[in-house]
Design a protein around this motif. Structure first.
Motif, PDB file in Angstrom:
ATOM      1  N   SER A   5       0.863  -1.169   0.000  1.00 61.72           N
ATOM      2  CA  SER A   5       0.000   0.000   0.000  1.00 61.72           C
ATOM      3  C   SER A   5       0.902   1.223   0.000  1.00 61.72           C
ATOM      4  CB  SER A   5      -0.882  -0.056   1.246  1.00 61.72           C
ATOM      5  OG  SER A   5      -1.198   1.226   1.682  1.00 61.72           O
ATOM      6  N   ALA A   6       0.596   2.187  -0.855  1.00 62.49           N
ATOM      7  CA  ALA A   6       1.530   3.294  -1.100  1.00 62.49           C
ATOM      8  C   ALA A   6       1.910   4.033   0.180  1.00 62.49           C
ATOM      9  CB  ALA A   6       0.938   4.269  -2.109  1.00 62.49           C
ATOM     10  N   ASP A   7       0.992   4.098   1.148  1.00 61.55           N
ATOM     11  CA  ASP A   7       1.309   4.880   2.345  1.00 61.55           C
ATOM     12  C   ASP A   7       2.091   4.073   3.379  1.00 61.55           C
ATOM     13  OD1 ASP A   7      -0.814   3.229   2.843  1.00 61.55           O
ATOM     14  OD2 ASP A   7      -1.872   4.622   4.147  1.00 61.55           O
ATOM     15  N   TRP A  22       6.895   1.576   2.164  1.00 54.34           N
ATOM     16  CA  TRP A  22       8.269   1.959   2.494  1.00 54.34           C
ATOM     17  C   TRP A  22       8.577   1.637   3.955  1.00 54.34           C
ATOM     18  CZ3 TRP A  22      10.783   5.965   5.334  1.00 54.34           C
ATOM     19  CH2 TRP A  22      12.121   6.158   4.981  1.00 54.34           C
ATOM     20  N   GLY A  27      -1.373   5.128  -4.951  1.00 57.89           N
ATOM     21  CA  GLY A  27      -1.741   3.836  -4.384  1.00 57.89           C
ATOM     22  C   GLY A  27      -2.018   2.756  -5.413  1.00 57.89           C
ATOM     23  N   GLU A  28      -2.831   3.089  -6.422  1.00 57.07           N
ATOM     24  CA  GLU A  28      -3.205   2.043  -7.379  1.00 57.07           C
ATOM     25  C   GLU A  28      -2.039   1.641  -8.264  1.00 57.07           C
ATOM     26  OE1 GLU A  28      -6.525   4.351  -8.335  1.00 57.07           O
ATOM     27  OE2 GLU A  28      -7.930   2.680  -8.085  1.00 57.07           O
TER      28      GLU A  28
END
Ligand code: FES
Lengths: 180, 493
Positions: B68-70, B73, B184-185
């Protein structure tokens, strides 16, 4: 149990049926499956390709009060992309370069180099944008100065309203779809 | 009953139902040409072994990684520092990817050199090309899942290339990114590719590849002069393996096993010593102090994009990969019969050597990318003392301006600074002061015109400084049309 046993074989006798009926059923089966596959595939492809549809991604968004942008200077500003999802996290914080010539005369440049999208950096001393990837350089008005970029920096449409600078933003600019 | 007896009973019970022991033994003992049980034939099976390891470490990573992009990392940092042995699994997966690409390339080169793709093994080669592409696809999507600054801007580069597609560029970009921006996508799409789609492809095509190897037999050692002909080859091969063949297991498999063991040991040691790869800075687009670089195996592409003449760029970026991949697929149909031995195929050997040399040089160039400006040179790199001692105030002013106006970002002095433009150490031997003025004010080559950004006094100072940049034993450049100065005329006859 350890002695060799003949492997199990399926029974070989299959009752004969009239050929014409068998062929008809087979054809019907193939036809029905083709229709069913199409009925299923259309929504699946529509789902996967939904980002390609025409959609108003772009909308007006404020970059803050005009006082943030001194005259004849170029400043980095960041905005939250208007189209975003809760799990986008920091990736929806998009930077851009704001050049205020004088008064309400602005230019707002995308951060992305027009060559291959790397983030260009502004150097106020030499008044140039430089790209860290392949050495593209742009002048303060966004025009291409040298290097591989094929065109000037992308510019956002902008307006001044209620003492704020607004830009029309929402998508990553590329040669195929520059911002304005 | 002894344990051994139980195992044998269970085996017999299963085999009675599955009936697989016959085909498996037959496959393991299929005869291979004695000449093929060579150390040259071990790379394919080693690539397969590393792939299996990648599946295992990948599974492990998927139990912790947050796609998930958030969060991605942070979950990588968690894997590196908090998750017990997470660092090792990440290191194995990252270095395993490098190993796999290396092995696949060596395997392919060997197959090409030995003419193993020729009749009747064309389809085996085609499946192999799909496997090469899938491996590279895994490497690229994997680099995206290591969701850091390089991943973010790497996606930006991919989008910029896709955006050059005529007419539908914008739509293609959104299809790849899964939306209007990298967010995100985008990560979810690449996660799906990396974890479901491409591994599925890999399994299917590895299956096909192995099935074909078993069905058609391992290529015999190429002998100069023994030509492949469509109507005689199969009979010849059959005669070869029945006369001079050995069972694959253990005759050829033993070398495979030894090499696989060595490779896996090397991989484990590399992973343990070198540690996990990245992630570098967090994928925050607002942090623009970044110098995006792709991973090792894509550096050559990075170099190509930097070096292509701009007017050919869009055309070559879009058609080049299609043409290159198409050519790879066509190899067995272009030269499907005839000589197999590399001793009698000079053109093939040359193509191979040239391709490897080209890619090697491009990768080498990519590691220090002389075309990229050195963005911090102007403020962080010193001016050599020799270049400022004994200079006039005006010349010193010029030296200061060369720092302050970011000239050093592209021009080196004393070996330090950017390499985008020529080093300035001997400028005066190449250009007269007038030519220096013209170059600075109007630009040209890859240099922007500084006319708008420098005052005449500043240009003067820079030129005064650069006019001193020549070695003591070498006079500065002069216009051939002008008469030499009197003190120099006595040298001429
Ligand atoms: S991306 Fe800016 S010069 Fe290539």
């Amino acid at each position: 149990m350890s002695e060799a046993v003949k492997p199990l074989q399926p029974s070989e006798a299959t009752p004969e049926k009239p050929v014409s009926r068998r062929v008809f059923l087979l054809k019907l089966g193939i036809l029905l499956n083709a229709i069913a596959a199409a009925l299923f595939a259309v929504p699946v492809i529509g789902y996967l390709a939904s980002p390609m549809r025409k959609f108003a991604w772009m909308s007006w968004i404020s970059l803050g009060p005009l006082e943030n942008f001194p005259e004849s200077q170029t400043r980095l500003a960041t905005y939250r992309n208007p189209y975003t999802k809760p799990w986008d996290g920091m990736t929806a914080n998009i930077p851009c370069w704001v050049r205020r010539e004088h008064g309400d005369n602005f230019r707002v440049f995308a951060i992305n180099c027009t060559h291959l999208g790397c983030p260009v950096r502004w150097f106020p001393e030499s008044e140039l944008f430089m790209c860290p990837c392949h050495g593209g350089v742009f002048y303060s008005d966004g025009e291409r100065a040298s290097g591989p970029p094929p065109r000037a920096l992308y510019q956002y449409s902008h307006k001044v309203e209620n003492g704020q600078l607004w830009i029309k933003a929402g998508q990553l600019p590329t040669l195929g779809e520059p911002l304005a | 009953m002894s344990l051994r007896q139980i195992a044998r009973d269970v085996g017999a019970w299963l085999d009675h139902r599955l009936g697989l022991s016959g085909p498996i033994i037959e496959a393991a003992e299929h005869p291979v040409p004695r000449s093929s049980a060579s150390w040259w034939y071990v790379f394919g099976s080693a690539a397969f072994a590393v792939m299996v390891l990648q599946f295992i470490t990948g599974l492990c990573l998927a139990t912790v990684y947050a796609p998930s992009a958030d969060r991605a990392w942070q979950s990588l940092l968690y894997l590196n520092y908090d998750q017990p042995l997470g660092w090792f699994i990440r290191a194995m997966h990252g270095w395993g990817s490098n190993f796999m690409i290396g092995l696949v390339c060596i395997h392919m080169a060997q197959v090409f050199l030995f003419g193993a793709y020729k009749y009747p093994r064309e389809l085996t080669w085609v499946a192999g090309v799909v496997l090469l592409l899938a491996t590279l696809g895994m490497a690229f999507t994997g680099q995206v899942l290591r969701f850091d600054q390089d991943a973010y801007w790497g996606l930006g580069i991919g989008a910029a290339i896709a955006g050059r597609t005529p007419f539908i560029g914008g739509r293609v970009v959104k299809m790849i990114l899964g939306g209007p921006i990298i967010a995100g996508e985008t990560l979810s799409r690449f996660f799906t590719l990396h974890v479901f789609v491409i591994p599925g492809l890999l399994i299917a095509f590895v299956g096909l590849h192995l099935f074909l190897v078993l069905r058609l037999g391992i290529n015999e050692w190429p002998m100069p002069g023994r030509l492949v002909k469509r109507d005689t080859y199969l009979a010849q091969y059959h005669e070869l393996v029945s006369k001079d063949g050995e069972p694959f297991f253990p005759f050829a498999a033993q070398k495979d096993l030894v090499f696989i063991g060595l490779i896996i040991a090397a991989l484990v040691v590399t992973a343990a010593v070198m540690g996990p790869i990245g992630p570098n800075g967090e994928p925050d687009p607002a942090i623009i102090e970044t110098v995006p670089r792709p991973d090792f195996f894509f550096l050559w592409l990075f170099s190509v994009f930097a070096l292509l003449p701009p007017w050919t760029e869009t055309f070559l970026m879009l058609t080049g990969p299609v043409a290159a991949i198409g050519l790879l697929f066509l190899v067995p149909f272009i030269s499907g019969t005839g000589e197999k031995s590399y001793r009698r195929r000079p053109v093939s050997v040359m193509i191979l050597v040239l391709s490897f040399m080209t890619i090697g040089i491009l990768i080498y160039l990519g590691t220090y990318s002389p075309w990229s400006p050195h963005m911090e040179a102007w403020s962080s790199v010193p001016t050599p003392v020799d270049y400022v001692s004994g200079r006039t105030p005006l010349e010193l002013q010029g030296a200061v301006l060369i720092q302050a106006k970011q000239c050093r970002n592209c021009h080196a002095l004393g070996g330090q600074g950017g390499m985008r433009g020529p080093a300035l150490d001997r400028t005066a031997t190449r250009l007269t002061p007038d030519q220096i003025v013209r170059q600075i004010v109007q630009g040209g080559g890859n240099m922007p015109a500084y006319g708008r950004n420098l005052t005449p006094a500043e240009v003067n100072a820079i030129v005064a400084f650069l006019a001193t940049m020549h070695p003591a034993h070498q006079p500065p450049a002069r216009l051939a049309a002008r008469p030499q100065r009197p003190e120099q005329t006595d040298a001429s006859p």
